[in-house]
Design a protein around this motif. Sequence first.
Motif, short mmCIF file in Angstrom:
data_model
loop_
_atom_site.label_atom_id
_atom_site.label_comp_id
_atom_site.label_asym_id
_atom_site.label_seq_id
_atom_site.Cartn_x
_atom_site.Cartn_y
_atom_site.Cartn_z
N ALA A 42 36.99 50.77 67.83
CA ALA A 42 35.46 51.39 67.99
C ALA A 42 34.74 50.40 67.33
CB ALA A 42 35.34 52.67 67.33
N HIS A 270 39.18 59.58 69.54
CA HIS A 270 38.66 58.65 70.05
C HIS A 270 37.33 59.23 70.44
CE1 HIS A 270 41.75 55.77 69.80
NE2 HIS A 270 42.69 56.68 70.55
N ASP A 274 33.48 58.27 69.10
CA ASP A 274 32.38 57.69 69.94
C ASP A 274 31.18 58.68 69.75
OD1 ASP A 274 33.95 55.98 71.30
OD2 ASP A 274 34.42 57.24 73.01
N LYS A 277 29.68 57.53 66.24
CA LYS A 277 28.88 56.38 66.47
C LYS A 277 27.33 56.45 66.84
CE LYS A 277 30.91 52.60 68.12
NZ LYS A 277 31.73 51.85 68.99
#
Length: 290
Positions: A42, A270, A274, A277
């Motif tokens: 990431a 994941h 995401d 972030k």
Amino acid sequence: MTSVAARHTPFDLADPYRSLSLNTATTKRWTLTEAVDGAARAGLGAVGLWRDRVDEIGAAAAAKIVADAGLRVSSLCRGGFLTEPGDGQAALDDNRRAIDDAATLATRELVMVVGGIPDRDLVAARARVDERLAQLVPYAAERGVRLALEPLHPMFCADRAVISTLAQALSMARPYPAETVGVVVDTFHIWWDPTVAEQIAQAGAAGRISSYQVCDWLNPMTADPLLSRGMMGDGVIDFATIGQWVRAAGYRGDVEVEIFNAALWAADGHEVIDTMKQRYRDLVLPSLVD
């Protein structure tokens, strides 16, 4: 050991994630290897490690996995639980092992959750923390590790931490050099405190901010308050204002996202990263950029 100056870089909107750290508690189902791989894929700069994941493979192996991925260890959690009556030898031995692990992992910061009230005597419990901290500081200093005192919200005073405010943490840290005892600014635990702006400023002036951890306070809370942490933007915390205080205090270290939340733990890791972030870039980072 890598110097703190080398590990910490200014916040930068052009490279927004180099100071973002995934705490392994946020992706609890993942092994350490999976968490490191997810963070690296990431584009994050660091991971914050819990000892349960480190213990599964050993500190030396964990350090290699992190280094090979090009990441930093922003902190190790946790030391502490120093309040039990008696000679405290078991707790002291466990904390010395944690200090050794932090040194092996090349992180300066060992997060200390100091422990709750075992016998209804809050004054005595806090006194035992003072006494045992004094015994641990020289050992940590010899290994280049800072004991990072984390105040927890008062609802956790009975079972987890007899330090409830940054003011208390700073008072306990004051007898020691800033490079050996610091404090953790965790939004979930300190957002409610009417003196928190002043306390963050004092912590920064003294060079004692060891870690800035972010997550949100859900309203309403879940049935288990421990699991009532939410992704930034899902609760009531004003990250822009707290971030301005942290920036003004001079903190330029990594920002850890540490979330205890059963729904997030059940989700795809994941996808969690995401979302993390995006929320970090939109809600947290702008207030930290000079």
